[in-house]
Design an enzyme around this catalytic site. Structure first.
Site, mmCIF file in Angstrom:
data_model
loop_
_atom_site.group_PDB
_atom_site.id
_atom_site.type_symbol
_atom_site.label_atom_id
_atom_site.label_comp_id
_atom_site.label_asym_id
_atom_site.label_seq_id
_atom_site.Cartn_x
_atom_site.Cartn_y
_atom_site.Cartn_z
ATOM 1 N N GLY A 37 134.796 -45.329 25.930
ATOM 2 C CA GLY A 37 133.465 -44.977 25.688
ATOM 3 C C GLY A 37 132.138 -45.249 25.107
ATOM 4 N N ASN A 62 143.506 -38.230 24.668
ATOM 5 C CA ASN A 62 143.999 -39.211 23.735
ATOM 6 C C ASN A 62 142.502 -38.523 22.192
ATOM 7 O OD1 ASN A 62 143.568 -40.256 21.039
ATOM 8 N ND2 ASN A 62 143.790 -42.469 22.818
ATOM 9 N N TRP A 63 143.161 -37.396 21.283
ATOM 10 C CA TRP A 63 141.899 -36.656 20.588
ATOM 11 C C TRP A 63 141.085 -38.026 19.802
ATOM 12 C CZ3 TRP A 63 144.360 -31.607 19.662
ATOM 13 C CH2 TRP A 63 144.094 -31.179 20.464
ATOM 14 N N LYS A 64 142.137 -39.138 19.498
ATOM 15 C CA LYS A 64 141.957 -40.416 18.459
ATOM 16 C C LYS A 64 141.404 -39.837 17.050
ATOM 17 C CE LYS A 64 139.228 -42.750 22.090
ATOM 18 N NZ LYS A 64 138.640 -43.990 22.972
ATOM 19 N N GLU A 73 143.635 -49.957 30.151
ATOM 20 C CA GLU A 73 142.151 -49.146 30.180
ATOM 21 C C GLU A 73 141.428 -50.593 29.537
ATOM 22 O OE1 GLU A 73 142.488 -45.067 28.275
ATOM 23 O OE2 GLU A 73 143.611 -46.318 26.300
ATOM 24 N N SER A 104 136.346 -44.159 30.143
ATOM 25 C CA SER A 104 135.043 -42.954 30.195
ATOM 26 C C SER A 104 135.454 -42.136 31.626
ATOM 27 C CB SER A 104 133.772 -43.576 30.488
ATOM 28 O OG SER A 104 133.257 -44.775 29.191
ATOM 29 N N GLY A 145 139.627 -40.166 26.895
ATOM 30 C CA GLY A 145 139.188 -39.803 25.172
ATOM 31 C C GLY A 145 138.322 -39.154 25.191
ATOM 32 N N GLY A 146 136.661 -39.101 25.355
ATOM 33 C CA GLY A 146 135.734 -38.290 25.250
ATOM 34 C C GLY A 146 135.837 -36.966 25.829
ATOM 35 N N HIS A 149 147.368 -49.108 22.022
ATOM 36 C CA HIS A 149 145.785 -48.061 22.076
ATOM 37 C C HIS A 149 144.868 -49.410 21.765
ATOM 38 C CE1 HIS A 149 142.133 -46.968 22.215
ATOM 39 N NE2 HIS A 149 142.943 -45.309 23.403
ATOM 40 N N GLU A 190 142.165 -49.880 20.269
ATOM 41 C CA GLU A 190 141.419 -49.522 19.590
ATOM 42 C C GLU A 190 142.475 -50.054 18.498
ATOM 43 O OE1 GLU A 190 140.062 -45.749 19.693
ATOM 44 O OE2 GLU A 190 138.706 -46.233 20.959
#
Ligand code: 13P
Length: 251
Positions: free
Chosen positions: A173, A9-11, A167, A212, A233-234, A95, A97
């Site tokens: 993150g 997920n590149w957000k 998640e 993470s 994610g990251g 998600h 966020e």
């Protein structure tokens, strides 16, 4: 046997130049053949990614889609039918966020989930508790409610063509990962909730862990019996790291 899946997920990250670089990195990866691999770029770059990854077995999905299935008068939104037209096969739904920062509620997410499936997209339903909820001992209640909302509205059959990502919000993150056992406990509860309705669907649905995940902790997490891969994610913004995580889900 469930086929593992690893999705990036590149957000809201990327520019045309950095996306081109990431595509190039992904193209050069040695990827396992027994893992389904997907990336979720920002919508603006979906065409670039689909073109750039042509011939590479990486699926492309969107991070969000409209509550209505078909194109029409809905300013600022993107219809699931348009995502299919672009070449997407998956879409994230709910998600944390979007739940927390945008305020998306279960009712809206039920509609997005249904609209996506109506067009043949596979929804990846994201669920998870906040730190406060975990500390109050409410993890399973919260996750059960988020999952239950879709089951009540659309029936457990909806999960024959969907993926679930657990998640924990406190692990996203932050560098804090749920321990493999903490994640497994929640995954087992999710599967049990589905099994209470339909055991075949419960056994078939893929449950991804997100929060993470890195190459360094992926093997241990993916080794748990109810963890069928990850939503990254990251670490998915680095092609080599993402490739290592994909390989950790193999065989
Ligand atoms: P991180 O891997 O950066 O913690 O993000 C997880 C996530 O939210 C994926 O959807």
């Amino acid at each position: 046997m469930r086929r593992p899946m690893v999705a990036g997920n590149w957000k809201m990250h990327g520019t045309r130049a950095s996306v081109a670089e990431l595509i190039n990195g992904l193209r050069h990866l040695a990827l396992p053949s027994d893992v389904d691999i997907a990336v979720f770029p920002p919508c603006l770059y979906i065409n670039q990614v689909i073109d750039g990854l042509e011939g590479k077995s990486i699926s492309v999905g969107a991070q969000n889609s409209a509550v209505e299935a078909m194109q029409g008068a809905l300013t600022g939104e993107i219809a699931p039918s348009q995502l299919v037209d672009a070449g997407c096969s998956l879409v994230l739904v709910g998600h944390s966020e979007r739940r927390q920062i945008i305020g998306e509620c279960d009712g809206t997410l039920n509609r997005k989930f249904a609209a996506a499936q109506a067009c043949g997209l596979i929804p990846v339903l994201c669920i998870g508790e906040t730190l406060e909820q975990r500390e109050a001992g409410k993890t399973l209640e919260v996750v059960g409610r988020q999952l239950g909302s879709i089951i009540e509205e659309l029936g457990v059959g909806a999960f024959a063509r969907a993926v679930i990502a657990y998640e924990p919000v406190w692990a996203i993150g932050t560098g804090l990962t749920a321990s493999p056992q903490q994640a497994q406990d929640v995954h087992a509860a999710i599967r049990a909730q589905l099994a209470a309705e339909n055991s075949e669907i419960a056994q078939g649905v893929r449950l991804l862990y997100g929060g993470s995940v890195k190459a360094a902790n992926a093997v241990e997490l993916f080794g748990m019996p109810d963890i069928d891969g990850g939503l990254i994610g990251g670490a998915s913004l680095n092609a080599d790291e993402f490739g290592a995580i994909c390989r950790a889900a193999g065989n």
